[in-house]
Write an enzyme that holds these catalytic residues in place. Sequence first.
Site, PDB file in Angstrom:
ATOM      1  N   HIS A 197      37.368  64.217  40.174  1.00 40.99           N
ATOM      2  CA  HIS A 197      36.776  63.190  41.036  1.00 40.99           C
ATOM      3  C   HIS A 197      35.730  63.724  41.999  1.00 40.99           C
ATOM      4  CE1 HIS A 197      39.236  59.650  40.006  1.00 40.99           C
ATOM      5  NE2 HIS A 197      40.224  60.505  39.828  1.00 40.99           N
ATOM      6  N   LYS A 257      32.852  52.667  53.680  1.00 41.22           N
ATOM      7  CA  LYS A 257      33.424  53.738  52.860  1.00 41.22           C
ATOM      8  C   LYS A 257      33.839  54.854  53.805  1.00 41.22           C
ATOM      9  CE  LYS A 257      29.592  53.866  50.584  1.00 41.22           C
ATOM     10  NZ  LYS A 257      29.652  53.971  49.157  1.00 41.22           N
ATOM     11  N   ARG A 258      34.490  55.868  53.271  1.00 34.82           N
ATOM     12  CA  ARG A 258      34.849  57.023  54.074  1.00 34.82           C
ATOM     13  C   ARG A 258      33.622  57.581  54.778  1.00 34.82           C
ATOM     14  NH1 ARG A 258      39.830  58.747  55.565  1.00 34.82           N
ATOM     15  NH2 ARG A 258      39.453  60.922  55.046  1.00 34.82           N
ATOM     16  N   THR A 296      33.222  53.032  43.715  1.00 32.96           N
ATOM     17  CA  THR A 296      33.672  51.735  43.201  1.00 32.96           C
ATOM     18  C   THR A 296      33.285  50.609  44.163  1.00 32.96           C
ATOM     19  OG1 THR A 296      35.880  52.085  44.189  1.00 32.96           O
ATOM     20  CG2 THR A 296      35.604  52.630  41.848  1.00 32.96           C
ATOM     21  N   LYS A 320      32.165  46.692  43.362  1.00 39.54           N
ATOM     22  CA  LYS A 320      32.768  45.504  43.963  1.00 39.54           C
ATOM     23  C   LYS A 320      31.709  44.600  44.574  1.00 39.54           C
ATOM     24  CE  LYS A 320      36.835  48.284  44.891  1.00 39.54           C
ATOM     25  NZ  LYS A 320      37.424  49.258  45.820  1.00 39.54           N
ATOM     26  N   LYS A 353      27.763  60.994  52.198  1.00 33.47           N
ATOM     27  CA  LYS A 353      27.600  59.555  51.968  1.00 33.47           C
ATOM     28  C   LYS A 353      26.484  58.979  52.836  1.00 33.47           C
ATOM     29  CE  LYS A 353      32.447  58.946  50.597  1.00 33.47           C
ATOM     30  NZ  LYS A 353      32.287  58.472  49.207  1.00 33.47           N
TER      31      LYS A 353
END
Length: 825
Positions: free
Chosen positions: A367, A558-559, A666, A670, A564
């Site tokens: 992952h 998100k985290r 993901t 969504k 990110k």
Amino acid sequence: MKTDGQHDKPEECPLSADTLEEDIARHIRFTMGRDPAKPNRHAAFMGLAFAVRDRLMDRWIRTQRTQYDTLAKRVYFLSLEFLPGRFLMNYLISLKMVDEARRAVEAIGYDLEELEEEEWDAGLGNGGLGRLASCYMDSLACLDFPGYGYGIFYDYGIFHQIVQDGWQREQCDNWVRRGTPWEIRRGEYLIPVQFYGRTEAVTDAAGRTGYRWVGGEVVMAMACDILVPGYGDDFVTNMRLWRAQSSREFDLEEFNQGDYIGAVEAKVQSETISSVLYPSDEVEQGRELRLKQQYFFVAATLSDILRRYKKLDRDFSELPDFVAIQLNDTHPAIAIPELMRLLMDEEGLTWETAWPICEKTFAYTNHTVLPEALETWPVDLIGRLLPRHMDIIFEINRRFLSTLAPIGKTADALLPRVSLIAEGSQQRVRMAHLAIVGSHTVNGVAALHSKILKESLFKDFDTLFPGRLTNVTNGITPRRWLAQANPSLAQLIDDTIGPGWITDLKRLRELEPLADDADFRHRWISVKKKNKKRLSRYILRKIGLGVDPDTLFSVQVKRIHEYKRQLLNVLHVIALYHRIKADPAAPVVPRTVIFAGKAAPAYHQAKRIIKLINSVAAKTNNDPDVQGKLRVLFLPNYCVSQAEKIVPAVDLSEQISTAGLEASGTGNMKMSLNGALTIGTLDGANIEIMEEVGKENIFIFGLTARQVTDLRNNGYNPWSYYENDAELRRVLDSISRGDFSPTDPGLFAPVVESLLHKGDYYMLLADFRAYVKAQEAVGELFLDQQEWTRRSILNTARMGKFSSDRSVMEYAENIWGLKPLPKIE
């Protein structure tokens, strides 16, 4: 994939929808001990929950009978995290009982949505890894595949995040403090799990030398089941989660001598294994507890798997014909030496017989492409905690490396790269290498991610094991992430093309022609507006901030992690703020910029970014020049139930990680499924989303993964971007001089320092101008609501590939060798 015909209303079981109201009252009276005529909200919720669980349990029993009767091969999905969110509405949708439940609770004076809010999110996971695992469990059940999820039943899951003075603060998330109706405790399944001790050589009657693990301490693992139903039929499987129990309640001798604390100390220490998700690894005790957790659930799980297999009375050589074990990341990789230990030490198999069984049984999902995120453990720690396993790992490594010599693979540079043991001041076990060597298949989770694994991160293993590395792009369950999260849009789709899409997401393609239908676009806009109003009310209730649902909702949830690049988003927000301040009368596209996500408690830079977001929000939201033009907010405690409110309301989905670093994502799926347009880099699954929805229906910007690597290798200089971009320079200077922290001007110095003085590893400055230009294109398109809506419809219509049903089918056909069960009678 099931056809619609397979989802007709099943033959009624003894517990039908017709008796639901009576069963709720019965549980309120006899299970909860409350007056069914006047139940409080919690009692009403629990009564409904137990009545629903009864119906699931009846189906689960019939599913189990079918699995045993057919001798079906089963998959066991091992994951340290599951993040299913709330269960009630998901169960009702799967049972097709939403309307019946609504009428039943209205009869006792409650609204179904009101009771839904009574349930806490299950604290069984952390982020994307757990959400993905839960999507896969849903699809396993929906597709009638025989399989189980295995993990840990945490008393305290991922922390509850609050925001104080703009800073993240962590509180305990005791999600089961009032109990949960969904947990089915299996007290008869108590499995001993051993720690510490030593390895002893033993000689059998035939003079063969073997080994056994002796001494140490024992903790008992108790099975707790949570049911996972398929959609619209009788198939129900389960997650089996393990709770730690002391092997003895307390030391009676110590108790009798008056040492009350010492008497129960061993019990308390034993049971901490399943208390907290991811204890801190900043201290030695935390690292040891993490490894204990991993082995605890793996040991209990393999014991349970072999117990079930032995009922078949088959030779162990046939184990891979009946058992597939999927390792969800490296956390369960200790299962490989554990199965070897069980087969050799407990069942008497030789290494030569046991090892091929292991290889054919295990598969591993990677992952991450971040080298620092690849799990390693000190040899000393494993050797002390799990001495027999360390012996086995050394032997796996010795035999693996020895196989390279005959085929000319002994180059001095190769052996250290592929060895399971990393040398250095402290020897460490590379768990990813262990998982690769011990599995028959290793998959990445998006096409780009898998390409990077094969061409870079695990290039040597791809050469040594041709064909072992493959790809299965992630997916999401449409049951939760459209039917449940966005009932208004789901109803519009049902009314337009029928309900078959919920089990065959590719049928959404039937919406494509309607993107050019003005009436359908109007209905689509009405649904989006309804969802944005719902989210606006939620924001007002949670943080007291009013937002305008007519503005562009730009969302990054998100985290919180530097790769990110929430910080890149913040830099753009500050640039917008400066533009408005420079000319308050200039026309702008009004925006509401929404952030949410948790930072790891010890990740101080990520926590400082949260503080910066909140400081920028405080300044912009209170500036009269900005009113009606720009709103910025951070929603605390991001979780599945919050995501279900956010995702349907998104206009612009921010997927802006540094190219080559996000394995898949993901959240991008969504939001696009629910009609959001994506702004993103060519990273993770963004690439495949672009290929499906069309380049013209997504906003792609920035460096590619190859360009990132080339720029880094050729000497990336962030100062050149700072010096040559006046707007970027103005943004960074405003942070540096304390415009957003006037009482502590140096507060955000570490943020700017990471960009200018520490190399800007995630290349925010290199992508800043391209990001700003892409955001300008977003604003222009949003002004044309008809065209924006046309593209929104096409995003939803073309997301069929990203169903977790497709992902699980690929696993079943290409990795597990699994077939669905026949229809349950």
